[in-house]
Design a protein around this motif. Structure first.
Motif, PDB file in Angstrom:
ATOM      1  N   ASN A 469       0.817  -1.210   0.000  1.00 29.27           N
ATOM      2  CA  ASN A 469       0.000   0.000   0.000  1.00 29.27           C
ATOM      3  C   ASN A 469       0.849   1.258   0.000  1.00 29.27           C
ATOM      4  OD1 ASN A 469      -2.436  -1.350  -0.046  1.00 29.27           O
ATOM      5  ND2 ASN A 469      -2.840  -1.146   2.144  1.00 29.27           N
ATOM      6  N   ALA A 470       1.907   1.261   0.818  1.00 29.08           N
ATOM      7  CA  ALA A 470       2.785   2.434   0.876  1.00 29.08           C
ATOM      8  C   ALA A 470       3.453   2.677  -0.475  1.00 29.08           C
ATOM      9  CB  ALA A 470       3.839   2.243   1.969  1.00 29.08           C
ATOM     10  N   ASN A 471       3.908   1.611  -1.106  1.00 31.70           N
ATOM     11  CA  ASN A 471       4.543   1.752  -2.422  1.00 31.70           C
ATOM     12  C   ASN A 471       3.544   2.265  -3.461  1.00 31.70           C
ATOM     13  OD1 ASN A 471       6.958   0.814  -1.395  1.00 31.70           O
ATOM     14  ND2 ASN A 471       6.748  -1.247  -2.236  1.00 31.70           N
ATOM     15  N   ASN A 472       2.343   1.676  -3.458  1.00 29.88           N
ATOM     16  CA  ASN A 472       1.340   2.088  -4.436  1.00 29.88           C
ATOM     17  C   ASN A 472       0.881   3.526  -4.214  1.00 29.88           C
ATOM     18  OD1 ASN A 472       1.216  -0.268  -5.976  1.00 29.88           O
ATOM     19  ND2 ASN A 472      -0.287  -1.221  -4.627  1.00 29.88           N
ATOM     20  N   LEU A 473       0.740   3.905  -2.948  1.00 30.33           N
ATOM     21  CA  LEU A 473       0.336   5.275  -2.634  1.00 30.33           C
ATOM     22  C   LEU A 473       1.364   6.266  -3.163  1.00 30.33           C
ATOM     23  CD1 LEU A 473      -1.732   7.098  -1.143  1.00 30.33           C
ATOM     24  CD2 LEU A 473      -0.245   6.931   0.866  1.00 30.33           C
ATOM     25  N   TYR A 474       2.655   5.932  -3.000  1.00 30.73           N
ATOM     26  CA  TYR A 474       3.698   6.844  -3.455  1.00 30.73           C
ATOM     27  C   TYR A 474       3.731   6.943  -4.977  1.00 30.73           C
ATOM     28  CZ  TYR A 474       8.145   9.090  -4.279  1.00 30.73           C
ATOM     29  OH  TYR A 474       9.108   9.963  -4.720  1.00 30.73           O
ATOM     30  N   LYS A 475       3.623   5.801  -5.658  1.00 28.95           N
ATOM     31  CA  LYS A 475       3.628   5.867  -7.121  1.00 28.95           C
ATOM     32  C   LYS A 475       2.388   6.577  -7.656  1.00 28.95           C
ATOM     33  CE  LYS A 475       6.863   2.469  -8.866  1.00 28.95           C
ATOM     34  NZ  LYS A 475       7.071   1.298  -9.744  1.00 28.95           N
ATOM     35  N   ASP A 476       1.244   6.404  -6.993  1.00 27.68           N
ATOM     36  CA  ASP A 476       0.067   7.174  -7.384  1.00 27.68           C
ATOM     37  C   ASP A 476       0.316   8.666  -7.186  1.00 27.68           C
ATOM     38  OD1 ASP A 476      -1.293   4.911  -8.099  1.00 27.68           O
ATOM     39  OD2 ASP A 476      -2.732   4.966  -6.447  1.00 27.68           O
ATOM     40  N   ARG A 477       1.046   8.998  -6.140  1.00 28.40           N
ATOM     41  CA  ARG A 477       1.386  10.399  -5.897  1.00 28.40           C
ATOM     42  C   ARG A 477       2.265  10.928  -7.024  1.00 28.40           C
ATOM     43  NH1 ARG A 477      -1.632  12.246  -2.404  1.00 28.40           N
ATOM     44  NH2 ARG A 477      -0.855  11.089  -0.632  1.00 28.40           N
ATOM     45  N   LEU A 478       3.221  10.111  -7.469  1.00 34.86           N
ATOM     46  CA  LEU A 478       4.054  10.518  -8.600  1.00 34.86           C
ATOM     47  C   LEU A 478       3.211  10.731  -9.852  1.00 34.86           C
ATOM     48  CD1 LEU A 478       7.126   8.114  -8.186  1.00 34.86           C
ATOM     49  CD2 LEU A 478       6.998  10.536  -7.576  1.00 34.86           C
ATOM     50  N   ARG A 479       2.221   9.862 -10.046  1.00 36.45           N
ATOM     51  CA  ARG A 479       1.345  10.008 -11.209  1.00 36.45           C
ATOM     52  C   ARG A 479       0.501  11.280 -11.096  1.00 36.45           C
ATOM     53  NH1 ARG A 479       0.763   4.455  -9.848  1.00 36.45           N
ATOM     54  NH2 ARG A 479       1.792   3.109 -11.367  1.00 36.45           N
ATOM     55  N   THR A 480       0.058  11.591  -9.889  1.00 36.26           N
ATOM     56  CA  THR A 480      -0.704  12.822  -9.690  1.00 36.26           C
ATOM     57  C   THR A 480       0.138  14.033 -10.048  1.00 36.26           C
ATOM     58  OG1 THR A 480      -2.089  11.853  -7.952  1.00 36.26           O
ATOM     59  CG2 THR A 480      -1.881  14.250  -7.967  1.00 36.26           C
ATOM     60  N   ILE A 481       1.364  14.073  -9.550  1.00 35.18           N
ATOM     61  CA  ILE A 481       2.267  15.180  -9.859  1.00 35.18           C
ATOM     62  C   ILE A 481       2.467  15.297 -11.360  1.00 35.18           C
ATOM     63  CG2 ILE A 481       4.651  15.995  -9.624  1.00 35.18           C
ATOM     64  CD1 ILE A 481       4.659  14.573  -6.844  1.00 35.18           C
ATOM     65  N   GLU A 482       2.701  14.150 -11.999  1.00 36.89           N
ATOM     66  CA  GLU A 482       2.989  14.154 -13.435  1.00 36.89           C
ATOM     67  C   GLU A 482       1.753  14.519 -14.247  1.00 36.89           C
ATOM     68  OE1 GLU A 482       4.980  14.066 -16.923  1.00 36.89           O
ATOM     69  OE2 GLU A 482       5.812  14.041 -14.892  1.00 36.89           O
ATOM     70  N   LEU A 483       0.593  13.994 -13.873  1.00 35.33           N
ATOM     71  CA  LEU A 483      -0.622  14.297 -14.620  1.00 35.33           C
ATOM     72  C   LEU A 483      -0.915  15.800 -14.589  1.00 35.33           C
ATOM     73  CD1 LEU A 483      -3.825  12.211 -14.748  1.00 35.33           C
ATOM     74  CD2 LEU A 483      -4.034  14.645 -14.298  1.00 35.33           C
ATOM     75  N   VAL A 484      -0.771  16.412 -13.422  1.00 33.83           N
ATOM     76  CA  VAL A 484      -0.999  17.856 -13.311  1.00 33.83           C
ATOM     77  C   VAL A 484       0.031  18.620 -14.134  1.00 33.83           C
ATOM     78  CG1 VAL A 484      -1.030  19.816 -11.722  1.00 33.83           C
ATOM     79  CG2 VAL A 484      -2.121  17.662 -11.065  1.00 33.83           C
TER      80      VAL A 484
END
Length: 508
Positions: A469-484
């Motif tokens: 979960n911690a790993n997935n949460l962080y990669k989702d965060r990276l995707r959020t940063i990149e998508l924006v």
């Protein structure tokens, strides 16, 4: 909560006898209006008055999603995505509806208890965010859907015909219309039917047997990125200009290391053994090792001046920080090429092939293919991982859907210095790949270049739910940063970074 609120329940049904207890749980709840049994075969048993059979094909197909929308008449639709028994927690349905009403969420999902080989364990999930667009996001198997949005989906997605990506298509549609809310309360108990270790599950998306599924998932993800203004048009890419960057060395192999006395000699020798037509060095960033790693590196450096052994003054560096330390040093060459401290290059030609690819493909980053193996170099499943799903025109967009981009990774140093790795020890390479592919071409080599050696009993192959979960949460965060960032770039409001790099790139 409004006392008149109702839920329609949609439950997969393969065996009506096994479903009787599950049906009874819902049928006895005054909140439930009707129960639709989603089935691919005829049910001969006489069903209670508020229970009916509804024919579907693949449970997660677009056809099934439209079936939900067509048959949902209540305020909310409860969709269970497994055919195994489920036990609903005390007042769980009431709680989900209450939260949906208060938050106006399109989807509400919750944590669960999981029965794994007869043992009940907690199975928390993570919050949904803008960047949670990977197709394997874990909602659990029970979700509450807003019926109004289901009807809107029925109208707007009437022509889509996905056999495998229907649920993915639906939830991305919902994410564009309303909030998706994670209720971190344990509201139900289910049987876990996938007991594989995390290290096995992580490569499902590169399994050739799943290729048809992945093609559909990519189409859905691409359409979503277009809808939210984050789709990258590769025709607008800038092209690297390698002629006037002032580097004396063509390449540097970069190896961050901490306490790898058993493997660091093999890794360094693998790098030093490269046969190339250009000058290169090997930069090892020794992150204050406390075993015999430092001594081994000192010994090799005395014998081979091409090994640059760096020990940072700082003691707060992750792998990404060590990478930044290497590429910002005066020793770094034009191209910085990755090698992990317990891995090997497949041959003495790997470095030459990567550098040739930079020039031939006019790329700012190169990604190769690697083979999973043990320390005797015996192949481990899934074998060669070449990320052949990458395409020239859409790889940069599909990268936001999948969880990795491949190895070895190599970077044009001026751009790597500008973008910078996040100072973490997980996902730092993925973050760089996303950022590079926003504006610059990523070149690909699909032949085996790299041996990823997995330790016996490697804990990374069987992570806990909390760690996954911690790993997935962080990669989702990276995707959020990149998508924006991609939305900003597409709106033309992200010019500062491009201007600062203009000396090293030319627009196609």
């Amino acid at each position: 909560m409004n006392q008149d609120m109702k839920i329609d329940c949609f439950l997969p049904c393969e065996d009506i006898q096994k479903m009787n207890e599950t049906i009874a749980q819902f049928a006895n709840n005054p909140l439930v209006g009707q129960i639709c049994l989603l089935t691919s075969h005829t049910i001969d048993t006489v069903l209670p008055c508020n229970v009916k059979a509804v024919a579907v094909n693949n449970l997660l197909s677009d056809n099934t999603m439209r079936t939900l929308a067509e048959h949902a008449n209540a305020d909310y639709a409860l969709f269970y995505m497994k055919s195994s028994p489920i036990t609903i927690g005390y007042q769980a349905l009431e709680r989900m509806v209450q939260v949906a009403e208060n938050t106006r969420a399109g989807i509400v999902y919750a944590d669960r208890y999981s029965v794994e080989q007869g043992v009940v364990v907690k199975h928390p999930v993570i919050d949904y965010q803008v960047g949670s667009i990977r197709d394997d996001f874990d909602f659990g198997s029970l979700v509450l859907l807003n019926t109004r949005l289901l009807k809107a989906y029925l109208q707007e997605m009437a022509s889509s015909e996905y056999q495998f990506a229907g649920w993915y298509n639906l939830r991305l549609f919902f994410s564009r219309k309303a909030a998706i809310f994670h209720l971190n309360e344990y509201l139900y108990t289910e049987e876990e039917d996938d007991l594989r270790a995390s290290g096995e599950k992580q490569f499902d998306y590169v399994n050739p047997r799943n290729r048809e599924v992945q093609i559909e998932m990519e189409k859905v993800a691409t359409a979503h990125l277009k809808a939210v203004g984050a789709l990258i048009d590769t025709h607008n890419y800038e092209q690297p200009n390698f002629d006037n960057d002032g580097f004396e060395l063509e390449a540097s192999v970069v190896i961050p290391v901490f306490n790898r006395e058993k493997t660091i000699r093999d890794a360094v020798q693998s790098a030093l053994a490269q046969v190339a037509k250009f000058d290169y060095n090997v930069i090892v960033v020794d992150n204050h090792s406390t075993d015999g790693t430092t001594q081994i590196l000192n010994e090799i450096a005395k014998e081979n001046p091409r090994l640059i052994h760096l020990v940072p003054e700082r003691k707060d560096l992750g792998i990404g920080g060590c990478w930044n330390y290497a590429i910002e040093s005066k020793y770094c060459g034009r191209f910085a090429v990755q090698l992990d401290s317990d891995d090997l290059y497949s041959s003495d030609q790997t470095l030459q092939q990567i550098v040739d690819a930079f020039h031939e493909q006019k790329a700012a980053m190169i990604i190769g293919a690697y083979r999973m193996c043990d320390f005797e170099l015996n192949t481990l499943p899934p074998g060669l991982i070449d990320h052949s799903e990458w395409t020239e025109d859409n790889g940069c967009n599909n990268a936001l859907r999948i969880n990795g981009l491949g190895a070895p990774r190599a970077f044009y140093t001026p751009l790597a210095r500008e973008v910078k790795f996040p100072n973490t020890s997980y996902g730092e390479d993925y973050a760089m790949g996303l950022a590079f592919s926003r504006r610059f071409r990523i070149g690909r080599l699909y032949n085996e270049l790299y041996l990823c050696r997995r330790w016996g009993g490697n804990s990374d192959a069987a992570l806990s739910v909390e760690k996954v979960n911690a790993n997935n949460l962080y990669k989702d965060r990276l995707r959020t940063i990149e998508l924006v960032a991609r939305q900003r770039q597409n709106r033309g409001s992200d010019k500062e970074g491009a201007d600062s790099m203009s000396a090293f790139f030319i627009v196609n």
